[in-house]
Design an enzyme around this catalytic site. Structure first.
Site, mmCIF file in Angstrom:
data_model
loop_
_atom_site.group_PDB
_atom_site.id
_atom_site.type_symbol
_atom_site.label_atom_id
_atom_site.label_comp_id
_atom_site.label_asym_id
_atom_site.label_seq_id
_atom_site.Cartn_x
_atom_site.Cartn_y
_atom_site.Cartn_z
ATOM 1 N N ARG A 121 29.019 -31.706 23.380
ATOM 2 C CA ARG A 121 30.473 -31.824 23.406
ATOM 3 C C ARG A 121 31.107 -30.445 23.527
ATOM 4 O O ARG A 121 30.516 -29.442 23.197
ATOM 5 C CB ARG A 121 30.968 -32.508 22.133
ATOM 6 C CG ARG A 121 30.616 -33.969 22.088
ATOM 7 C CD ARG A 121 30.994 -34.596 20.772
ATOM 8 N NE ARG A 121 32.432 -34.581 20.577
ATOM 9 C CZ ARG A 121 33.037 -34.078 19.500
ATOM 10 N NH1 ARG A 121 32.323 -33.530 18.540
ATOM 11 N NH2 ARG A 121 34.339 -34.119 19.384
ATOM 12 N N LYS A 186 22.452 -31.763 11.243
ATOM 13 C CA LYS A 186 22.698 -32.555 12.460
ATOM 14 C C LYS A 186 21.425 -33.249 12.943
ATOM 15 O O LYS A 186 20.396 -32.634 13.181
ATOM 16 C CB LYS A 186 23.269 -31.650 13.557
ATOM 17 C CG LYS A 186 23.652 -32.422 14.807
ATOM 18 C CD LYS A 186 24.903 -31.897 15.450
ATOM 19 C CE LYS A 186 25.160 -32.555 16.796
ATOM 20 N NZ LYS A 186 26.504 -32.377 17.298
ATOM 21 N N ARG A 321 34.095 -28.557 3.641
ATOM 22 C CA ARG A 321 34.238 -27.250 2.983
ATOM 23 C C ARG A 321 33.131 -27.051 1.967
ATOM 24 O O ARG A 321 32.766 -27.984 1.254
ATOM 25 C CB ARG A 321 35.615 -27.136 2.316
ATOM 26 C CG ARG A 321 36.687 -26.679 3.306
ATOM 27 C CD ARG A 321 38.045 -26.576 2.659
ATOM 28 N NE ARG A 321 38.639 -27.887 2.480
ATOM 29 C CZ ARG A 321 39.350 -28.252 1.422
ATOM 30 N NH1 ARG A 321 39.526 -27.408 0.425
ATOM 31 N NH2 ARG A 321 39.863 -29.457 1.343
HETATM 32 C C1 BTN Z 1 27.021 -33.324 20.855
HETATM 33 O O1 BTN Z 1 27.411 -32.225 21.235
HETATM 34 O O2 BTN Z 1 26.887 -33.574 19.653
HETATM 35 C C2 BTN Z 1 26.663 -34.407 21.858
HETATM 36 C C3 BTN Z 1 25.286 -34.239 22.390
HETATM 37 C C4 BTN Z 1 24.889 -35.309 23.384
HETATM 38 C C5 BTN Z 1 23.516 -35.056 23.973
HETATM 39 C C6 BTN Z 1 23.068 -36.164 24.865
HETATM 40 S S1 BTN Z 1 21.349 -36.063 25.277
HETATM 41 C C7 BTN Z 1 21.540 -37.330 26.435
HETATM 42 C C8 BTN Z 1 22.838 -37.074 27.152
HETATM 43 N N1 BTN Z 1 22.655 -36.148 28.255
HETATM 44 C C9 BTN Z 1 23.280 -35.003 28.050
HETATM 45 O O3 BTN Z 1 23.254 -34.026 28.828
HETATM 46 N N2 BTN Z 1 23.932 -35.019 26.873
HETATM 47 C C10 BTN Z 1 23.769 -36.292 26.202
#
Ligand code: BTN
Length: 324
Positions: A121, A186, A321
């Site tokens: 993201r 994560k 926090r």
């Molecule tokens: C995030 O930033 O938390 C979202 C990550 C999403 C990763 C997935 S892996 C499958 C799909 N292909 C990508 O290039 N990104 C998503």
């Protein structure tokens, strides 16, 4: 260089001599060594031991499209016409987007063993080592346009969290809006990219990345701690089962969401909401806004009690926090 045939032979985790590998692949022993180096360049550990040969310690749990197709339930079969498993791609979301640009439709799902340009993201990259995670994209066409997909990322998050729990994982949480977490680290993320008309039909490219076993991976330094499914209870050797559970769970959730909206997912979200009642900072443009998270509203916005009263955020990032 085509690395997959050698990876297939070494995936069992046992030693194979250079002579055996050469004979099975129809190449010389020197060529075997070149292939081994190419496999290592993908980030896969390959041991080379004199007198024994080559092995991938612990083997690899590879995805098999036949198993995925066989495991899909009736809803997934109705919603997904085409499933592909790739070896190495730039990004499964990018593959799905190119397919749409070339005239492809919704009803498509794909997985990859490795992504060379995985997307996260907010323009971040998603580090995607070989066969240690799930990289999954599902494309669905929404006939009623962009407004009809508000809340979709929460719906996908709920369906993924439920699938992980059903697979034996403990302590899975959802962090608004798109993160899968466990023990404040994560576990995975969701990236939804939308193509089409604001008012008319649009296609959602729904990408899901989940860490399965990062124990042998050298990850670059990241801005938050990571955790993987093996550390929270997923037994080894279950990537195919997990991929099937995602195909079934996500397609069912998207079908229900399209038909009935977000309402049915609100209490399901709450069960996984790892922010509820905690002190947070919301990053929604300007200065971070401190407050206490109070769950999500009917439209999927995050409610935060701040000095100025309860504010509802429709987009942004949140950190707890006191937790890195
Ligand atoms: C995030 O930033 O938390 C979202 C990550 C999403 C990763 C997935 S892996 C499958 C799909 N292909 C990508 O290039 N990104 C998503």
């Amino acid at each position: 260089m085509e690395t997959r045939p050698l990876i297939n032979l070494l995936a069992d985790g046992a030693f194979h001599s250079g002579a055996e590998l050469g004979a099975r692949l129809g190449i010389s022993r020197t060529a075997v060594w070149n292939h081994v180096q190419a496999v290592q360049k993908l980030g896969i550990q390959v041991d080379a031991v004199r007198g024994k040969g080559y092995r991938i310690p612990h083997g690899l749990d590879l995805l098999h499209v036949g198993q995925l197709l066989a495991g899909m339930g009736p809803v997934a079969r109705a919603m997904i016409r085409d499933v592909e498993v790739f070896d190495v791609v730039d990004s499964t979301n990018a593959v799905a987007a190119s397919r749409l640009k070339a005239g492809g439709e919704g009803g498509y799902a794909c997985f990859a063993e490795c992504q060379t340009a995985g997307r996260g993201r907010r323009g971040r990259s998603w580090v995607s080592p070989y066969a240690t995670s799930i990289y999954f994209t599902f494309v669905h066409e929404f006939l009623r346009g962009f407004p009809a997909i508000d809340g979709l990322s929460l719906v996908v998050g709920v369906s993924v969290a439920e699938a992980l729990e059903a697979a034996g994982c403990r302590g899975v949480g959802l962090k608004w809006p798109n993160d899968l977490v466990a023990a404040d680290a994560k576990l995975g993320g969701i990236l939804i990219e939308v193509y089409g008309d604001v008012g008319g039909p649009c296609r959602a490219v729904i990408g899901v990345g989940i860490n399965v076993d990062l124990s042998s991976v050298d990850m670059p330094p990241l801005d938050q701690p990571l955790i993987d499914l093996l550390r929270i209870g997923l037994p080894r050797g279950r990537r195919n089962d997990l991929a099937i559970a995602l195909l079934n769970g996500v397609s069912l959730a998207v079908r229900d969401f399209e038909r009935d909206g977000l309402a049915g997912f609100l209490s399901r979200w709450q069960r996984f909401d790892c922010l509820l009642g905690r002190p947070v900072n919301v990053f929604a443009g300007g200065e971070p806004i401190p407050g206490s998270a109070e769950g999500i509203d009917q439209t999927g916005g995050l409610c935060v009690r701040t000095e100025a009263g309860v504010q509802v955020f429709r987009s942004g990032e949140v950190s707890v926090r006191g937790v890195r």
